[in-house]
Design a protein around this motif. Structure first.
Motif, PDB file in Angstrom:
ATOM      1  N   PHE A  17       0.786  -1.127   0.005  1.00  0.00           N
ATOM      2  CA  PHE A  17      -0.105   0.214   0.035  1.00  0.00           C
ATOM      3  C   PHE A  17       0.855   1.358   0.011  1.00  0.00           C
ATOM      4  N   ILE A  18       1.891   1.470   0.825  1.00  0.00           N
ATOM      5  CA  ILE A  18       3.004   2.435   0.934  1.00  0.00           C
ATOM      6  C   ILE A  18       3.595   2.448  -0.384  1.00  0.00           C
ATOM      7  N   LEU A  19       3.976   1.509  -1.137  1.00  0.00           N
ATOM      8  CA  LEU A  19       4.663   1.541  -2.191  1.00  0.00           C
ATOM      9  C   LEU A  19       3.805   2.094  -3.423  1.00  0.00           C
ATOM     10  N   LEU A  20       2.420   1.803  -3.405  1.00  0.00           N
ATOM     11  CA  LEU A  20       1.542   2.437  -4.517  1.00  0.00           C
ATOM     12  C   LEU A  20       1.306   3.968  -4.110  1.00  0.00           C
ATOM     13  N   ILE A  21       0.759   4.040  -2.890  1.00  0.00           N
ATOM     14  CA  ILE A  21       0.180   5.211  -2.620  1.00  0.00           C
ATOM     15  C   ILE A  21       1.482   6.511  -2.784  1.00  0.00           C
ATOM     16  N   ASN A  22       2.819   5.883  -2.582  1.00  0.00           N
ATOM     17  CA  ASN A  22       3.945   6.841  -2.711  1.00  0.00           C
ATOM     18  C   ASN A  22       4.084   7.091  -4.264  1.00  0.00           C
ATOM     19  N   LYS A  27       4.917  11.053  -4.246  1.00  0.00           N
ATOM     20  CA  LYS A  27       6.012  11.688  -5.082  1.00  0.00           C
ATOM     21  C   LYS A  27       5.821  12.942  -5.763  1.00  0.00           C
ATOM     22  N   PHE A  28       4.406  13.009  -6.413  1.00  0.00           N
ATOM     23  CA  PHE A  28       3.964  13.998  -7.252  1.00  0.00           C
ATOM     24  C   PHE A  28       3.214  15.198  -6.388  1.00  0.00           C
ATOM     25  N   GLU A  29       2.753  14.880  -5.204  1.00  0.00           N
ATOM     26  CA  GLU A  29       2.205  15.910  -4.689  1.00  0.00           C
ATOM     27  C   GLU A  29       3.095  16.624  -3.459  1.00  0.00           C
ATOM     28  N   TYR A  30       4.143  15.927  -2.918  1.00  0.00           N
ATOM     29  CA  TYR A  30       5.042  16.298  -1.984  1.00  0.00           C
ATOM     30  C   TYR A  30       6.405  15.892  -2.322  1.00  0.00           C
ATOM     31  N   HIS A  31       7.191  16.461  -3.395  1.00  0.00           N
ATOM     32  CA  HIS A  31       8.551  16.076  -3.900  1.00  0.00           C
ATOM     33  C   HIS A  31       9.333  16.365  -2.629  1.00  0.00           C
ATOM     34  N   GLY A  36      11.110  10.267  -1.753  1.00  0.00           N
ATOM     35  CA  GLY A  36      12.167   9.864  -2.423  1.00  0.00           C
ATOM     36  C   GLY A  36      12.847   8.480  -2.124  1.00  0.00           C
ATOM     37  N   LYS A  37      12.624   8.276  -0.752  1.00  0.00           N
ATOM     38  CA  LYS A  37      13.353   7.150  -0.183  1.00  0.00           C
ATOM     39  C   LYS A  37      12.324   6.169   0.188  1.00  0.00           C
ATOM     40  N   LEU A  38      11.132   6.580   0.319  1.00  0.00           N
ATOM     41  CA  LEU A  38       9.829   5.583   0.855  1.00  0.00           C
ATOM     42  C   LEU A  38       9.739   4.376   0.070  1.00  0.00           C
ATOM     43  N   SER A  39       9.883   4.678  -1.221  1.00  0.00           N
ATOM     44  CA  SER A  39       9.530   3.518  -2.173  1.00  0.00           C
ATOM     45  C   SER A  39      10.730   2.501  -2.039  1.00  0.00           C
ATOM     46  N   ASP A  40      11.682   3.065  -1.846  1.00  0.00           N
ATOM     47  CA  ASP A  40      13.051   2.087  -1.664  1.00  0.00           C
ATOM     48  C   ASP A  40      12.736   1.031  -0.613  1.00  0.00           C
ATOM     49  N   PHE A  41      12.499   1.787   0.476  1.00  0.00           N
ATOM     50  CA  PHE A  41      12.154   0.832   1.709  1.00  0.00           C
ATOM     51  C   PHE A  41      11.166   0.071   1.686  1.00  0.00           C
ATOM     52  N   ALA A  42       9.906   0.361   1.075  1.00  0.00           N
ATOM     53  CA  ALA A  42       8.891  -0.472   0.930  1.00  0.00           C
ATOM     54  C   ALA A  42       8.939  -1.344   0.092  1.00  0.00           C
ATOM     55  N   GLY A  43       9.450  -1.134  -1.204  1.00  0.00           N
ATOM     56  CA  GLY A  43       9.955  -1.990  -2.209  1.00  0.00           C
ATOM     57  C   GLY A  43      10.696  -3.192  -1.832  1.00  0.00           C
ATOM     58  N   LEU A  44      11.788  -2.763  -1.010  1.00  0.00           N
ATOM     59  CA  LEU A  44      12.821  -4.000  -0.689  1.00  0.00           C
ATOM     60  C   LEU A  44      12.026  -4.619   0.649  1.00  0.00           C
ATOM     61  N   VAL A  96      19.981   7.194 -10.459  1.00  0.00           N
ATOM     62  CA  VAL A  96      21.140   6.952  -9.689  1.00  0.00           C
ATOM     63  C   VAL A  96      21.435   7.558  -8.495  1.00  0.00           C
ATOM     64  N   ASP A  97      21.167   7.314  -7.211  1.00  0.00           N
ATOM     65  CA  ASP A  97      21.451   7.870  -6.187  1.00  0.00           C
ATOM     66  C   ASP A  97      22.131   6.693  -4.974  1.00  0.00           C
ATOM     67  N   TYR A  98      23.298   6.900  -4.778  1.00  0.00           N
ATOM     68  CA  TYR A  98      23.750   5.824  -3.780  1.00  0.00           C
ATOM     69  C   TYR A  98      23.440   5.907  -2.367  1.00  0.00           C
ATOM     70  N   SER A  99      22.654   7.219  -1.966  1.00  0.00           N
ATOM     71  CA  SER A  99      22.099   7.147  -0.712  1.00  0.00           C
ATOM     72  C   SER A  99      20.812   6.173  -0.581  1.00  0.00           C
ATOM     73  N   ASP A 100      20.367   5.891  -1.839  1.00  0.00           N
ATOM     74  CA  ASP A 100      19.270   5.051  -1.782  1.00  0.00           C
ATOM     75  C   ASP A 100      19.528   3.662  -1.105  1.00  0.00           C
ATOM     76  N   LEU A 101      20.978   3.621  -1.391  1.00  0.00           N
ATOM     77  CA  LEU A 101      21.317   2.199  -0.578  1.00  0.00           C
ATOM     78  C   LEU A 101      21.133   1.703   0.921  1.00  0.00           C
ATOM     79  N   MET A 102      20.779   2.987   1.425  1.00  0.00           N
ATOM     80  CA  MET A 102      20.406   2.692   2.943  1.00  0.00           C
ATOM     81  C   MET A 102      19.335   1.739   3.334  1.00  0.00           C
ATOM     82  N   ALA A 103      18.322   1.744   2.026  1.00  0.00           N
ATOM     83  CA  ALA A 103      17.221   0.926   2.157  1.00  0.00           C
ATOM     84  C   ALA A 103      17.390  -0.619   2.391  1.00  0.00           C
ATOM     85  N   LEU A 104      18.704  -0.879   2.073  1.00  0.00           N
ATOM     86  CA  LEU A 104      19.249  -2.310   2.157  1.00  0.00           C
ATOM     87  C   LEU A 104      19.040  -2.912   3.466  1.00  0.00           C
TER      88      LEU A 104
END
Length: 265
Positions: A17-22, A27-31, A36-44, A96-104
């Protein structure tokens, strides 16, 4: 618990749900950094969990491979794959954003949750299984639709005055920070170019009927591909148009967009 029942567990469904709503709204309403990170955490959290439901004897390899693929996906080494896909009209995209790797860090949490025993008192209806599978499959591709994103990072001292009180301006521009100087993001839409420019703005109360809007910085622009997944190419003419925009031209677009927000009230 059988592997099928894992599909109905709360945290997994919440992550989808978080992945979809984000991806489809936030992402479009509150950039901002959070969206930017929420989808990475929810997706992983959800991605390896989902496939482990179908291959329960291969859980560890699935989680390890998911981590490796995520690192590859987020690096410049995956760019040839994207170039190849775009050449055949397949619209996939990532930044490409290596700070996204924190989602691991979410992977061991997801793995632990999958292996956690849980008592279900009510048997879920089988009719929901194909629905959940379909929604999950869509959610995993929702972030990869074709788009050209380019950072601008331009500073600006442009200001415009609105004949509205501060609270009204905050509400219309969806700025909810209660700081002394309200700060937020504002999106400039260029519908004819299928493009948008993200900016950082701040507000200042002039008097009870007037508010000053300051354009502090111009962050980036995005040109969206057409279609949904296949044949969703990006118009290179639109990309070139966006690249050639000067700071002064963007400031003029910003003023028009701000005024449009209030002319439609």
């Amino acid at each position: 618990m059988t592997k099928e029942k894992h599909l109905y567990r709360f945290l997994f469904l919440a992550s989808i749900f978080i992945l979809l709503i984000n991806d489809l709204y936030l992402k479009f309403e509150y950039h901002n950094y959070l969206t930017g990170k929420l989808s990475d955490f929810a997706g992983l959290f959800a991605f390896p969990y989902f496939f482990s439901c179908f291959f329960p004897k291969r859980i560890k390899p699935i989680y390890i491979l998911s981590g490796i693929l995520f690192v590859f996906w987020k690096s410049e080494f995956s760019q040839p794959m994207f170039d190849f896909a775009h050449s055949y009209g397949i619209g996939i995209n990532r930044t490409v954003d290596y700070s996204d790797l924190m989602a691991l860090l979410i992977l061991p949490i997801s793995y632990s949750y999958w292996n956690k025993k849980q008592i279900i008192t009510k048997e879920p209806k089988r009719i929901f299984k194909p629905i959940i599978i379909a929604i999950c499959s869509f959610s995993f591709i929702a972030t990869t639709l074709a788009a050209h994103i380019e950072e601008l990072n331009l500073k600006s001292d442009f200001k415009t005055t609105l004949n509205y009180d501060l609270e009204t301006v905050k509400k219309e521009l969806r700025i909810y920070h209660d700081s002394i100087v309200p700060i937020g993001s504002f999106k400039i839409n260029l519908e004819d170019k299928k493009a948008e420019i993200w900016t950082k703005i701040s507000l200042r109360k002039i008097d009870s009927t007037k508010t000053q809007v300051s354009l502090d910085s111009i962050l980036d622009f995005k040109v969206q591909g057409t279609g949904v997944i296949f044949y969703s190419g990006i118009d290179e003419n639109d990309v070139e148009f966006m690249k050639k925009l000067t700071k002064s031209e963007i400031e003029q677009l910003f003023e028009k967009s701000i005024n449009k927000e209030f002319s439609e009230k």
